[in-house]
Design a protein around this motif. Structure first.
Motif, mmCIF file in Angstrom:
data_model
loop_
_atom_site.group_PDB
_atom_site.id
_atom_site.type_symbol
_atom_site.label_atom_id
_atom_site.label_comp_id
_atom_site.label_asym_id
_atom_site.label_seq_id
_atom_site.Cartn_x
_atom_site.Cartn_y
_atom_site.Cartn_z
ATOM 1 N N GLU A 294 -4.563 -18.515 -8.645
ATOM 2 C CA GLU A 294 -4.589 -18.592 -10.105
ATOM 3 C C GLU A 294 -3.307 -19.221 -10.639
ATOM 4 N N LEU A 295 -2.170 -18.891 -10.035
ATOM 5 C CA LEU A 295 -0.913 -19.498 -10.459
ATOM 6 C C LEU A 295 -0.901 -20.990 -10.155
ATOM 7 N N LEU A 296 -1.417 -21.370 -8.989
ATOM 8 C CA LEU A 296 -1.511 -22.794 -8.657
ATOM 9 C C LEU A 296 -2.390 -23.536 -9.657
ATOM 10 N N GLN A 297 -3.505 -22.914 -10.023
ATOM 11 C CA GLN A 297 -4.399 -23.532 -10.995
ATOM 12 C C GLN A 297 -3.720 -23.662 -12.357
ATOM 13 N N GLU A 298 -2.953 -22.641 -12.752
ATOM 14 C CA GLU A 298 -2.270 -22.678 -14.041
ATOM 15 C C GLU A 298 -1.248 -23.807 -14.086
ATOM 16 N N VAL A 299 -0.514 -23.980 -12.984
ATOM 17 C CA VAL A 299 0.476 -25.053 -12.928
ATOM 18 C C VAL A 299 -0.206 -26.419 -12.964
ATOM 19 N N GLU A 300 -1.331 -26.536 -12.270
ATOM 20 C CA GLU A 300 -2.069 -27.799 -12.286
ATOM 21 C C GLU A 300 -2.586 -28.110 -13.690
ATOM 22 N N GLU A 301 -3.105 -27.092 -14.368
ATOM 23 C CA GLU A 301 -3.599 -27.300 -15.730
ATOM 24 C C GLU A 301 -2.470 -27.705 -16.666
ATOM 25 N N PHE A 302 -1.286 -27.154 -16.449
ATOM 26 C CA PHE A 302 -0.144 -27.528 -17.278
ATOM 27 C C PHE A 302 0.190 -29.007 -17.087
ATOM 28 N N SER A 303 0.165 -29.473 -15.842
ATOM 29 C CA SER A 303 0.433 -30.888 -15.575
ATOM 30 C C SER A 303 -0.622 -31.770 -16.242
ATOM 31 N N LYS A 304 -1.886 -31.335 -16.222
ATOM 32 C CA LYS A 304 -2.946 -32.117 -16.857
ATOM 33 C C LYS A 304 -2.707 -32.239 -18.359
ATOM 34 N N ARG A 305 -2.223 -31.164 -18.967
ATOM 35 C CA ARG A 305 -1.940 -31.211 -20.407
ATOM 36 C C ARG A 305 -0.801 -32.184 -20.708
ATOM 37 N N LYS A 306 0.184 -32.222 -19.804
ATOM 38 C CA LYS A 306 1.348 -33.073 -20.049
ATOM 39 C C LYS A 306 1.046 -34.543 -19.806
ATOM 40 N N PHE A 307 0.298 -34.833 -18.745
ATOM 41 C CA PHE A 307 0.082 -36.220 -18.356
ATOM 42 C C PHE A 307 -1.275 -36.758 -18.749
ATOM 43 N N GLY A 308 -2.186 -35.887 -19.153
ATOM 44 C CA GLY A 308 -3.536 -36.309 -19.464
ATOM 45 C C GLY A 308 -4.426 -36.164 -18.255
ATOM 46 N N LYS A 309 -5.604 -35.649 -18.479
ATOM 47 C CA LYS A 309 -6.506 -35.344 -17.373
ATOM 48 C C LYS A 309 -6.845 -36.580 -16.560
ATOM 49 N N GLU A 310 -6.938 -37.749 -17.222
ATOM 50 C CA GLU A 310 -7.326 -38.957 -16.511
ATOM 51 C C GLU A 310 -6.298 -39.361 -15.466
ATOM 52 N N ASN A 311 -5.026 -38.981 -15.691
ATOM 53 C CA ASN A 311 -3.967 -39.323 -14.742
ATOM 54 C C ASN A 311 -3.836 -38.315 -13.628
ATOM 55 N N MET A 312 -4.596 -37.219 -13.704
ATOM 56 C CA MET A 312 -4.512 -36.178 -12.686
ATOM 57 C C MET A 312 -5.719 -36.191 -11.763
ATOM 58 N N ASP A 313 -6.534 -37.252 -11.846
ATOM 59 C CA ASP A 313 -7.687 -37.347 -10.965
ATOM 60 C C ASP A 313 -7.238 -37.494 -9.528
ATOM 61 N N GLU A 314 -8.146 -37.252 -8.634
ATOM 62 C CA GLU A 314 -7.824 -37.333 -7.211
ATOM 63 C C GLU A 314 -7.301 -38.723 -6.882
ATOM 64 N N GLY A 315 -6.186 -38.735 -6.161
ATOM 65 C CA GLY A 315 -5.581 -39.996 -5.780
ATOM 66 C C GLY A 315 -4.499 -40.456 -6.724
ATOM 67 N N ALA A 316 -4.250 -39.685 -7.803
ATOM 68 C CA ALA A 316 -3.220 -40.102 -8.757
ATOM 69 C C ALA A 316 -1.836 -39.989 -8.171
ATOM 70 N N GLY A 317 -1.646 -39.102 -7.167
ATOM 71 C CA GLY A 317 -0.359 -38.987 -6.508
ATOM 72 C C GLY A 317 0.565 -38.005 -7.179
#
Length: 353
Positions: A294-317
């Motif tokens: 759950e903590l890993l998911q929360e951190v990932e969701e935070f990154s998506k909010r900061k960078f935009g979901k489109e930039n967090m797709d698989e392979g974005a690095g």
């Protein structure tokens, strides 16, 4: 942060208690509660508070009934004067409409008024009897976190790959001792004392409760740790103007999540933490209210909010990641619940990218 204490006559409780009555929180794959806050009776609040209790070696000299009555009085006064405060965040409305499965129900433990009353009592206990108050999650967890945080310094130095058993790696003490460390929601400051015993010398603890900071300063002076710095500061609206190599949190994110606007405030928390930790530095979170996943998911969701979901797709690095998962404590006792194995407390480390 500290929890409700049991009276000295009560039997010792095991380290870690499940905050979710339905399921011990750190069982792998655990779900969550529901969002929102429902007003409960005093008895229900007492039961909920007891579910968070971890008895320390210091005990309590005050009557629990009186403590609950005092806390209820504080909350009643706060409710009469104003509604529960809303998070000053752009995420508030959308977050409430889109509840996360990991959300937990609001609680009095999410309100500053509760902690101010709690630490006021702890400070009075210290001044009268010399008691240090609670060790949040217990002394064994605190000591484990301190030793494990020291072992993680090799990651800052580039010596350990992600997912490696860091506990088995030796640390160059000359390099890590001066790393600036921040403990957010430090409470009585005992985790910082444990870190000082491990060799850290640049230590700062913050808490939004003035009573907590006064207690922490008194304890540090009594125990010979005068060099530890303690400041009144709210991590959600921090006034700190420096960065730290290491940030530790033992229970603060849990308490923030129990606020009526807990989900939005957790986003504010990660925003502040991401600004306070140096690139390459680490954040060590200890929780009894969320699993590692759950903590890993929360951190990932935070990154998506900061960078935009489109930039967090698989392979974005990794360029679009704010934090990367490093490791978690693997030595806590495990339990079985519903055929799934897990632990009641988890400690997870992230590195700032």
């Amino acid at each position: 942060m500290a929890g409700i204490r049991l009276t000295p006559e009560e039997p010792e409780m095991p380290v870690g208690t499940p905050p979710r009555p339905q399921l011990p929180a750190s069982v792998a794959g655990a779900g969550g509660g529901s969002g929102g806050l429902e007003m409960a009776s005093d008895d229900e609040r007492s039961v909920a508070a007891d579910s968070w209790s971890v008895r320390s070696e210091y005990g309590s000299t005050l009557d629990d009934d009186q403590r609950y009555a005092d806390a209820a009085e504080v909350l009643a006064a706060a409710a009469a004067s104003a509604n529960f405060p809303s998070a000053a965040s752009d995420y508030c409305s959308s977050d409430k409409e889109d509840q996360d499965p990991g959300d937990v129900e609001g609680s009095m433990l999410g309100l500053q008024s509760y902690w101010d009353a709690s630490y006021s009592e702890d400070l009075a206990n210290f001044q009268e009897h010399g008691h240090a108050g609670e060790i949040w999650f217990g002394a064994d967890v605190m000591d484990t976190v301190a030793v494990w945080t020291k072992s993680l310094c090799n990651i800052i130095q580039g010596g350990i790959p992600s997912g490696h058993d860091s506990m088995k790696s030796e640390v160059d003490e000359q390099l890590f001792s001066n790393y600036p460390v921040l403990d957010v929601g430090t409470g009585n400051g005992l985790l910082l004392q444990a870190l000082a015993k491990q060799g850290f010398t640049d230590l700062t603890g913050t808490d939004y409760s003035e009573g907590a900071i006064e207690l922490a300063r008194n304890l540090a002076t009594r125990d010979g740790f005068d060099s530890i710095k303690f400041l009144v500061d709210d991590i959600l609206e921090t006034k700190l103007d420096r960065k730290f190599k290491i940030i530790t949190d033992k229970g603060t994110l849990d308490a923030i999540g129990l606020h009526p606007d807990g989900r939005a405030k957790r986003i504010m928390y990660w925003e502040s933490v991401s600004n306070l930790v140096e690139p390459g530095g680490i954040v060590v979170i200890t929780s009894c209210n969320h699993t590692k996943d759950e903590l890993l998911q929360e951190v990932e969701e935070f990154s998506k909010r900061k960078f935009g979901k489109e930039n967090m797709d698989e392979g974005a690095g990794p360029a679009s990641q704010i934090f990367r998962y490093i490791d978690h404590v693997r030595t806590y006792p495990t339990i079985m619940f519903g055929g799934v194995e897990g632990s009641q407390v988890c400690t997870v480390a992230f590195q700032r990218m």
